[in-house]
Design an enzyme around this catalytic site. Structure first.
Site, PDB file in Angstrom:
ATOM      1  N   TYR A  30       0.851  -1.185   0.000  1.00 32.65           N
ATOM      2  CA  TYR A  30       0.000   0.000   0.000  1.00 32.65           C
ATOM      3  C   TYR A  30       0.887   1.236   0.000  1.00 32.65           C
ATOM      4  O   TYR A  30       1.766   1.384   0.859  1.00 32.65           O
ATOM      5  CB  TYR A  30      -0.898   0.005   1.236  1.00 32.65           C
ATOM      6  CG  TYR A  30      -1.765   1.230   1.375  1.00 32.65           C
ATOM      7  CD1 TYR A  30      -2.856   1.426   0.547  1.00 32.65           C
ATOM      8  CD2 TYR A  30      -1.494   2.180   2.355  1.00 32.65           C
ATOM      9  CE1 TYR A  30      -3.670   2.548   0.681  1.00 32.65           C
ATOM     10  CE2 TYR A  30      -2.303   3.306   2.501  1.00 32.65           C
ATOM     11  CZ  TYR A  30      -3.374   3.478   1.665  1.00 32.65           C
ATOM     12  OH  TYR A  30      -4.172   4.595   1.795  1.00 32.65           O
ATOM     13  N   ASP A  45       9.518   2.952  -0.551  1.00 39.43           N
ATOM     14  CA  ASP A  45       8.480   3.556   0.277  1.00 39.43           C
ATOM     15  C   ASP A  45       8.771   3.162   1.721  1.00 39.43           C
ATOM     16  O   ASP A  45       8.376   2.093   2.185  1.00 39.43           O
ATOM     17  CB  ASP A  45       7.102   3.065  -0.162  1.00 39.43           C
ATOM     18  CG  ASP A  45       5.977   3.609   0.707  1.00 39.43           C
ATOM     19  OD1 ASP A  45       6.269   4.275   1.723  1.00 39.43           O
ATOM     20  OD2 ASP A  45       4.808   3.359   0.380  1.00 39.43           O
ATOM     21  N   LYS A  47       5.381   9.164   8.992  1.00 33.46           N
ATOM     22  CA  LYS A  47       5.181   8.601  10.320  1.00 33.46           C
ATOM     23  C   LYS A  47       6.234   9.083  11.314  1.00 33.46           C
ATOM     24  O   LYS A  47       6.133  10.183  11.836  1.00 33.46           O
ATOM     25  CB  LYS A  47       5.093   7.078  10.237  1.00 33.46           C
ATOM     26  CG  LYS A  47       3.908   6.585   9.401  1.00 33.46           C
ATOM     27  CD  LYS A  47       3.707   5.099   9.473  1.00 33.46           C
ATOM     28  CE  LYS A  47       2.600   4.619   8.550  1.00 33.46           C
ATOM     29  NZ  LYS A  47       1.251   5.016   8.945  1.00 33.46           N
TER      30      LYS A  47
END
Length: 431
Positions: free
Chosen positions: A144, A239, A267
């Site tokens: 994702y 990613d 994050k």
């Protein structure tokens, strides 16, 4: 079932918010329950709306490597707010932030701050297309990379959780330039490049997947991505929104000694606030406006409050923290494996650093086809039992669990005992 206060809040929320939540997985539909509404967090714990304390293994889905409300981060945020929340103009804080990122990640020679991981991956792929003059991108099933239209193709995370890995509202023409392959499948990757290498702008990959549960790369897989991209003039993109500064201060690329062309971060590098990064080789990043023709902008990008939270977090990302997390991870992994084996449960535990998943499947889980065979009903039962025992685990079989520097070995032991009790209770009912 959730507590009465959370249930009442959920009923109110469903009248004004789709599904009662602002991100799909929070709705608990994958585990057949109702969400706990969180009132506050402290260290390794969150407290529900009714005051119940839970040991937290969600950690806001990864950012809180220092735990909730770390005093240094809180102080930095309060001080920053007192000076102003946003200016829409450059600040010294942004420069310091960028300099620290380039120090942690040698592969990042130049970067742009944005406000979310989705923004970071979307922009990185636009830059890759602009740099190469090509349209096709390659992603892997179960990975994702945010909710941009062209990335919601065989995606993981909430899409996998809800059983809709392809989203409605995504035009076929948009998805047509997204090529998907099984994760960890080197022969398939080689075959695709042999057939279409001249059309591929970029390959984007989670260097450790966290969005179909924790799935590590097999030996040689990441290296092959970088090698094929170099050979065919494509851009390699790691990613590391989830893995960045969690598996090491310099992310998974530090652990494996690899240098991708571009990296996406989020994050942890936002210190718990909305802040993310895309960056990499100078020659590629110089294509970004105002230097080059690839346009990307954001009103709140690099805002001083988020950057201050990040700068307060960075000094704590040291060897002592990662050693502590490794000790906790090994203890939790062994305990969960022991508990499932004792009850004869078909399960496997997969962990890299402070990311961990208990799969209710025999394992090992190497790709999405393996992950989707997991017993999600059994996971839902286990999740409910853990929640009833004060353990706040991600409400999906296909999401990584996280722990922080605020967790202790005693916390881990309580969690292991809770897991043993739940599995034993399930076995007794089944018997």
């Amino acid at each position: 079932m959730s507590d009465p206060v959370s249930r009442a809040l959920f009923e109110r929320a469903q009248r004004v918010t789709p599904g009662g939540v602002n991100s799909p997985v929070r709705a608990f539909r994958a585990v057949g329950g109702e969400p706990v509404f969180v009132a506050r967090g402290e260290g390794a714990y969150v407290f529900g709306a009714d005051g119940t304390r839970y040991t937290d293994y969600v950690g806001s889905w990864g950012p809180l490597i220092l735990g909730h409300a770390h005093p240094d981060v809180v102080k930095a945020i309060v001080d920053a707010v007192g000076r102003g929340t946003t200016f829409g103009a450059p600040t010294e804080l942004e420069v310091r932030f960028a300099e620290e990122i380039t120090r942690f990640y040698p592969s990042i020679e130049m970067l742009r701050a944005v406000s979310s991981g989705t923004e970071a991956t979307m922009a990185a792929l636009r830059v890759a297309r602009g740099f190469t003059g090509r349209d096709a991108i390659v992603k892997f099933e179960g990975c994702y990379h945010g909710h941009a239209d062209f990335l919601l193709v065989k995606a993981g995370s909430g899409a996998a959780t809800l059983g809709v890995p392809d989203s409605a509202g995504v035009p076929a023409a948009t998805a047509g330039n997204t090529l998907t392959l099984p994760y960890n499948d080197i022969p398939a990757l080689r075959a695709l490049f042999a057939a279409r290498g001249g059309a591929i702008a970029a390959v984007i990959v989670e260097p450790v997947v966290g969005n179909m549960g924790v799935v590590p790369p097999e030996p040689g897989f990441l290296e092959e991505i970088l090698s094929l991209c170099t050979a065919h003039g494509a851009v390699s993109i790691f990613d590391e929104v989830m893995t960045g500064s969690r598996l090491a201060r310099g992310g998974m690329q530090e652990r494996v000694g690899l240098v991708p062309d571009l990296t996406c971060l989020g994050k942890i590098v936002g210190g718990g606030l909305p802040l993310a990064v895309y960056g990499g080789k100078r020659a590629i990043m110089q294509q970004v406006a105002p230097l080059g023709p690839v346009y990307q902008a954001g009103t709140l990008s690099g805002n001083p409050v988020a950057v201050s939270a990040a700068l307060a977090t960075f000094p704590h990302l040291d060897a002592k923290l990662y050693a502590h997390l490794e000790i906790l991870g090994a203890r939790l992994e062994a305990g969960l494996a022991r508990a499932t084996e004792k009850q004869g449960v078909a399960a496997c535990v997969q962990r890299v650093g402070s990311m961990i998943t208990l799969f209710f499947a025999k394992g090992p889980i190497r790709r999405w086809d393996d992950a989707k065979a997991a017993d999600t009903k059994r996971f839902g039962t286990w999740h409910a039992g853990m929640l009833a025992r004060g353990q706040y685990w991600p409400p999906s079989q296909f999401e990584a669990a996280f722990f922080s520097g605020a967790h202790t070995e005693a916390d881990i032991d309580v969690t292991i005992q809770a897991a043993e009790d739940v599995l034993a209770s399930d076995a007794a009912r089944a018997g």
